[in-house]
Motif scaffolding. Structure first.
Motif, PDB file in Angstrom:
ATOM      1  N   MET A 187      -5.060  32.802  -8.152  1.00 54.72           N
ATOM      2  CA  MET A 187      -5.233  33.291 -10.028  1.00 54.72           C
ATOM      3  C   MET A 187      -6.479  35.090 -10.277  1.00 54.72           C
ATOM      4  O   MET A 187      -5.981  36.000 -10.670  1.00 54.72           O
ATOM      5  CB  MET A 187      -5.920  32.308 -10.186  1.00 54.72           C
ATOM      6  N   ALA A 188      -7.244  34.546  -9.074  1.00 58.12           N
ATOM      7  CA  ALA A 188      -8.531  35.522  -8.978  1.00 58.12           C
ATOM      8  C   ALA A 188      -7.957  36.643  -9.250  1.00 58.12           C
ATOM      9  O   ALA A 188      -8.151  38.057  -9.512  1.00 58.12           O
ATOM     10  CB  ALA A 188      -9.730  35.171  -8.481  1.00 58.12           C
ATOM     11  N   GLU A 189      -6.462  36.815  -8.172  1.00 58.25           N
ATOM     12  CA  GLU A 189      -6.059  39.108  -7.137  1.00 58.25           C
ATOM     13  C   GLU A 189      -5.737  38.518  -8.950  1.00 58.25           C
ATOM     14  O   GLU A 189      -5.505  40.560  -8.811  1.00 58.25           O
ATOM     15  CB  GLU A 189      -5.887  38.288  -6.233  1.00 58.25           C
ATOM     16  N   LEU A 190      -4.730  38.061  -9.247  1.00 51.95           N
ATOM     17  CA  LEU A 190      -4.126  38.543 -10.143  1.00 51.95           C
ATOM     18  C   LEU A 190      -4.884  39.064 -11.531  1.00 51.95           C
ATOM     19  O   LEU A 190      -4.253  39.593 -12.132  1.00 51.95           O
ATOM     20  CB  LEU A 190      -3.071  37.413 -11.109  1.00 51.95           C
ATOM     21  N   GLU A 191      -5.529  37.772 -12.398  1.00 52.31           N
ATOM     22  CA  GLU A 191      -6.506  38.562 -13.238  1.00 52.31           C
ATOM     23  C   GLU A 191      -7.505  39.316 -12.865  1.00 52.31           C
ATOM     24  O   GLU A 191      -7.459  40.544 -13.668  1.00 52.31           O
ATOM     25  CB  GLU A 191      -7.390  37.375 -13.261  1.00 52.31           C
ATOM     26  N   ALA A 192      -8.176  39.890 -11.797  1.00 53.88           N
ATOM     27  CA  ALA A 192      -8.205  41.139 -11.482  1.00 53.88           C
ATOM     28  C   ALA A 192      -7.787  42.620 -11.541  1.00 53.88           C
ATOM     29  O   ALA A 192      -7.780  43.478 -11.747  1.00 53.88           O
ATOM     30  CB  ALA A 192      -8.779  40.798  -9.695  1.00 53.88           C
ATOM     31  N   GLY A 193      -6.178  42.424 -11.235  1.00 52.37           N
ATOM     32  CA  GLY A 193      -5.063  43.559 -11.493  1.00 52.37           C
ATOM     33  C   GLY A 193      -4.913  43.457 -12.718  1.00 52.37           C
ATOM     34  O   GLY A 193      -4.282  44.237 -13.301  1.00 52.37           O
ATOM     35  N   ALA A 218      -2.550  34.966 -15.552  1.00 55.88           N
ATOM     36  CA  ALA A 218      -2.602  34.251 -13.729  1.00 55.88           C
ATOM     37  C   ALA A 218      -1.037  32.564 -14.447  1.00 55.88           C
ATOM     38  O   ALA A 218      -2.378  32.198 -16.414  1.00 55.88           O
ATOM     39  CB  ALA A 218      -3.111  33.175 -13.466  1.00 55.88           C
ATOM     40  N   VAL A 219      -0.603  32.068 -14.829  1.00 54.45           N
ATOM     41  CA  VAL A 219       0.233  30.965 -15.509  1.00 54.45           C
ATOM     42  C   VAL A 219       0.319  29.958 -13.891  1.00 54.45           C
ATOM     43  O   VAL A 219       1.044  30.787 -12.382  1.00 54.45           O
ATOM     44  CB  VAL A 219       1.415  31.778 -16.161  1.00 54.45           C
ATOM     45  N   VAL A 220      -0.620  29.189 -13.780  1.00 50.43           N
ATOM     46  CA  VAL A 220       0.464  28.063 -12.767  1.00 50.43           C
ATOM     47  C   VAL A 220       1.215  27.466 -13.473  1.00 50.43           C
ATOM     48  O   VAL A 220       1.104  26.432 -14.208  1.00 50.43           O
ATOM     49  CB  VAL A 220      -0.852  27.292 -12.659  1.00 50.43           C
ATOM     50  N   VAL A 221       1.973  27.135 -12.243  1.00 55.10           N
ATOM     51  CA  VAL A 221       3.549  26.010 -12.382  1.00 55.10           C
ATOM     52  C   VAL A 221       3.500  25.151 -11.683  1.00 55.10           C
ATOM     53  O   VAL A 221       2.123  25.003 -10.053  1.00 55.10           O
ATOM     54  CB  VAL A 221       4.386  27.012 -11.545  1.00 55.10           C
ATOM     55  N   GLN A 222       3.270  23.783 -12.051  1.00 53.91           N
ATOM     56  CA  GLN A 222       3.141  22.617 -11.574  1.00 53.91           C
ATOM     57  C   GLN A 222       4.420  21.919 -11.903  1.00 53.91           C
ATOM     58  O   GLN A 222       4.624  21.503 -12.638  1.00 53.91           O
ATOM     59  CB  GLN A 222       1.640  21.415 -12.489  1.00 53.91           C
ATOM     60  N   VAL A 223       4.249  21.118 -10.798  1.00 60.00           N
ATOM     61  CA  VAL A 223       5.637  20.207 -10.506  1.00 60.00           C
ATOM     62  C   VAL A 223       4.872  18.876 -10.034  1.00 60.00           C
ATOM     63  O   VAL A 223       3.913  18.336  -8.876  1.00 60.00           O
ATOM     64  CB  VAL A 223       6.526  20.199  -8.758  1.00 60.00           C
ATOM     65  N   ASP A 224       5.189  17.453 -10.740  1.00 57.20           N
ATOM     66  CA  ASP A 224       4.738  15.704 -10.614  1.00 57.20           C
ATOM     67  C   ASP A 224       2.727  16.581 -11.014  1.00 57.20           C
ATOM     68  O   ASP A 224       1.695  15.700  -9.907  1.00 57.20           O
ATOM     69  CB  ASP A 224       5.202  15.212  -9.691  1.00 57.20           C
ATOM     70  N   GLY A 225       2.292  17.303 -11.633  1.00 60.13           N
ATOM     71  CA  GLY A 225       0.776  17.194 -10.978  1.00 60.13           C
ATOM     72  C   GLY A 225      -0.271  18.510  -9.803  1.00 60.13           C
ATOM     73  O   GLY A 225      -1.357  18.172 -10.024  1.00 60.13           O
ATOM     74  N   VAL A 226       0.855  18.383  -9.573  1.00 56.74           N
ATOM     75  CA  VAL A 226       0.505  19.240  -7.921  1.00 56.74           C
ATOM     76  C   VAL A 226       1.325  21.212  -8.492  1.00 56.74           C
ATOM     77  O   VAL A 226       2.377  21.637  -8.912  1.00 56.74           O
ATOM     78  CB  VAL A 226       1.726  19.348  -6.779  1.00 56.74           C
ATOM     79  N   GLY A 253       2.610  27.269  -7.734  1.00 57.37           N
ATOM     80  CA  GLY A 253       2.970  28.435  -7.756  1.00 57.37           C
ATOM     81  C   GLY A 253       1.968  29.039  -8.455  1.00 57.37           C
ATOM     82  O   GLY A 253       1.462  28.525  -9.292  1.00 57.37           O
ATOM     83  N   VAL A 254       2.347  30.589  -8.614  1.00 54.91           N
ATOM     84  CA  VAL A 254       1.211  30.897  -9.466  1.00 54.91           C
ATOM     85  C   VAL A 254       1.932  32.229 -10.260  1.00 54.91           C
ATOM     86  O   VAL A 254       2.480  32.990  -9.852  1.00 54.91           O
ATOM     87  CB  VAL A 254       0.098  31.411  -9.029  1.00 54.91           C
ATOM     88  N   VAL A 255       1.904  32.481 -11.410  1.00 50.38           N
ATOM     89  CA  VAL A 255       3.088  33.798 -11.909  1.00 50.38           C
ATOM     90  C   VAL A 255       1.776  35.005 -12.981  1.00 50.38           C
ATOM     91  O   VAL A 255       1.356  34.310 -13.603  1.00 50.38           O
ATOM     92  CB  VAL A 255       4.521  33.188 -12.552  1.00 50.38           C
ATOM     93  N   GLY A 256       2.151  36.138 -12.477  1.00 57.58           N
ATOM     94  CA  GLY A 256       1.000  37.074 -13.142  1.00 57.58           C
ATOM     95  C   GLY A 256       2.054  37.541 -14.113  1.00 57.58           C
ATOM     96  O   GLY A 256       3.486  37.989 -14.068  1.00 57.58           O
TER      97      GLY A 256
END
Length: 217
Positions: free
Chosen positions: A1-7, A11-19, A22-25
């Motif tokens: 997330m930090a790397e994507l935001e630095a660029g 950053a959008v975090v994808v969760q499945v059942d609370g876990v 993945g991260v989408v920029g």
């Protein structure tokens, strides 16, 4: 997330059942006409536009390339409203342009709120005073220029009507105003006012407003 935001991405975090799985920029695409729109609004209003966004500061900073220097990032809807009211209390007349749900309160609090119709949310459209149907940023300064021309036209019509009525009153008080001339003068002023107002319906009126809004007069 930090790397994507630095660029400069959000950053959008994808969760499945609370876990987290993945991260989408996500990155905003700067429109080709954004720079011309910012320059035109600056020339029309005498003040550079400010950007109010809920994105992270690094992603918002990328928009500095279009000429916006006052960038406020990480804002909630109430923060945007607070910014607008702060400027209003300082004596500024605020024009706010937005299209998202988070943007809706700010245009509602401003003197004039404008929503981009094609991409705008229903809430933004309902809270705005004006809706730009065309999906073109340059339509915003053109609408400002057209509204100023409409205001000048209203003043012209008021002057025309006041001059005619005042002349008829003075004529009647100084002597005898024949009734046919009085009716002709009154109705004649109404016709002139109507014809003057019809100029705003011509295609040339919008063309001239676009030229004024883009600085190509």
């Amino acid at each position: 997330m930090a790397e994507l935001e630095a660029g400069g991405r959000t950053a959008v975090v994808v969760q499945v059942d609370g876990v987290a799985v993945g991260v989408v920029g996500v990155a905003d695409r700067v429109r080709a006409d954004a720079g011309a729109t910012v320059a035109a609004l600056t020339a029309l209003t005498g003040a550079a536009p400010a950007l109010l966004t809920g994105d992270n500061p690094r992603a918002a900073a990328r928009l500095g390339e279009v000429g916006i220097r006052d960038v406020r990032a990480g804002l909630l809807p109430q923060d945007k409203v607070a910014f607008v009211r702060e400027r209003q209390q300082a004596g500024r007349r605020m024009l706010v342009v937005g299209d998202g749900v988070n943007d809706a309160p700010a245009p509602a609090a401003a003197h004039t709120g404008v929503a981009m119709g094609r991409a705008g949310s229903d809430l933004a459209l309902e809270s705005a005073d004006a809706v730009i149907v065309r999906d073109e940023l340059t339509a915003v300064p053109a609408a400002v220029a057209l509204s100023r021309r409409a205001r000048r036209l209203v003043v012209q019509n008021l002057v025309i009507a006041a001059v005619f009525i005042s002349g008829l009153v003075v004529w009647d008080r100084a002597g005898t105003l024949p009734l046919p001339l009085g009716v002709l003068g009154h109705e004649g002023s109404t016709v002139l006012v109507g014809l003057n107002g019809l100029r705003m319906l011509r295609e040339a009126a919008w063309t001239q407003a676009v030229r004024a809004g883009t600085g190509h007069v």
